[in-house]
Design a protein around this motif. Structure first.
Motif, PDB file in Angstrom:
ATOM      1  N   ASP A  15       1.114  -0.723   0.173  1.00 27.86           N
ATOM      2  CA  ASP A  15      -0.054   0.417   0.125  1.00 27.86           C
ATOM      3  C   ASP A  15       0.800   1.613  -0.135  1.00 27.86           C
ATOM      4  OD1 ASP A  15      -1.987  -1.621  -0.031  1.00 27.86           O
ATOM      5  OD2 ASP A  15      -3.150  -1.163   1.933  1.00 27.86           O
ATOM      6  N   PRO A  16       0.559   1.980  -0.984  1.00 34.18           N
ATOM      7  CA  PRO A  16       1.635   2.992  -1.278  1.00 34.18           C
ATOM      8  C   PRO A  16       2.032   3.823   0.639  1.00 34.18           C
ATOM      9  CG  PRO A  16      -0.485   3.447  -2.170  1.00 34.18           C
ATOM     10  CD  PRO A  16      -0.896   2.425  -2.062  1.00 34.18           C
ATOM     11  N   GLU A  17       0.640   4.073   0.827  1.00 35.12           N
ATOM     12  CA  GLU A  17       0.248   4.555   1.860  1.00 35.12           C
ATOM     13  C   GLU A  17       1.084   4.896   3.024  1.00 35.12           C
ATOM     14  OE1 GLU A  17      -4.031   4.518   0.498  1.00 35.12           O
ATOM     15  OE2 GLU A  17      -2.255   3.453   1.358  1.00 35.12           O
ATOM     16  N   LEU A  18       2.182   3.524   3.431  1.00 38.31           N
ATOM     17  CA  LEU A  18       2.858   3.036   4.098  1.00 38.31           C
ATOM     18  C   LEU A  18       3.985   3.654   3.814  1.00 38.31           C
ATOM     19  CD1 LEU A  18       2.687  -1.159   4.406  1.00 38.31           C
ATOM     20  CD2 LEU A  18       1.743   0.726   6.063  1.00 38.31           C
ATOM     21  N   ASP A  19       4.429   4.116   2.568  1.00 36.61           N
ATOM     22  CA  ASP A  19       5.794   4.745   1.970  1.00 36.61           C
ATOM     23  C   ASP A  19       6.276   6.103   2.882  1.00 36.61           C
ATOM     24  OD1 ASP A  19       5.847   2.557   0.394  1.00 36.61           O
ATOM     25  OD2 ASP A  19       6.008   4.136  -0.982  1.00 36.61           O
ATOM     26  N   LEU A  20       4.750   6.374   3.836  1.00 37.54           N
ATOM     27  CA  LEU A  20       4.899   8.021   5.072  1.00 37.54           C
ATOM     28  C   LEU A  20       6.407   7.290   5.385  1.00 37.54           C
ATOM     29  CD1 LEU A  20       1.353   8.538   5.080  1.00 37.54           C
ATOM     30  CD2 LEU A  20       3.698  10.009   3.957  1.00 37.54           C
ATOM     31  N   ILE A  21       5.634   6.294   5.894  1.00 36.79           N
ATOM     32  CA  ILE A  21       6.616   5.658   7.622  1.00 36.79           C
ATOM     33  C   ILE A  21       8.179   4.674   7.203  1.00 36.79           C
ATOM     34  CG2 ILE A  21       5.076   5.586   9.260  1.00 36.79           C
ATOM     35  CD1 ILE A  21       4.637   2.963   8.956  1.00 36.79           C
TER      36      ILE A  21
END
Length: 70
Positions: A15-21
């Motif tokens: 999921d691309p949102e996990l790239d935030l962390i």
């Protein structure tokens, strides 16, 4: 602090949102070292709950204006 992740959503690797962390390798390192946000391991699938990600992000927040700094 506004939530970075949707509390009621489950996030899986990719999921691309996990790239935030962190990228996939960084998340794997943290899981191996038992660091980073809480996660579920169901067989080979890794799942992060949005509420756990938000709690982890809040716990790692740094405010340079705290501790009497002006």
């Amino acid at each position: 602090m506004p939530n970075l992740f949707e509390n009621d959503r489950n996030y899986v690797l990719g999921d691309p949102e996990l790239d935030l962390i962190g990228d996939r390798a960084k998340l794997a390192q943290w899981r191996h070292k038992m660091k980073g946000p809480a996660f579920y391991k169901l067989g080979r699938k890794v799942i992060y709950r949005g509420s756990d990600l938000n709690a982890w992000a809040q716990a790692n927040r740094t405010d340079p204006n705290e501790n009497g700094a002006v």
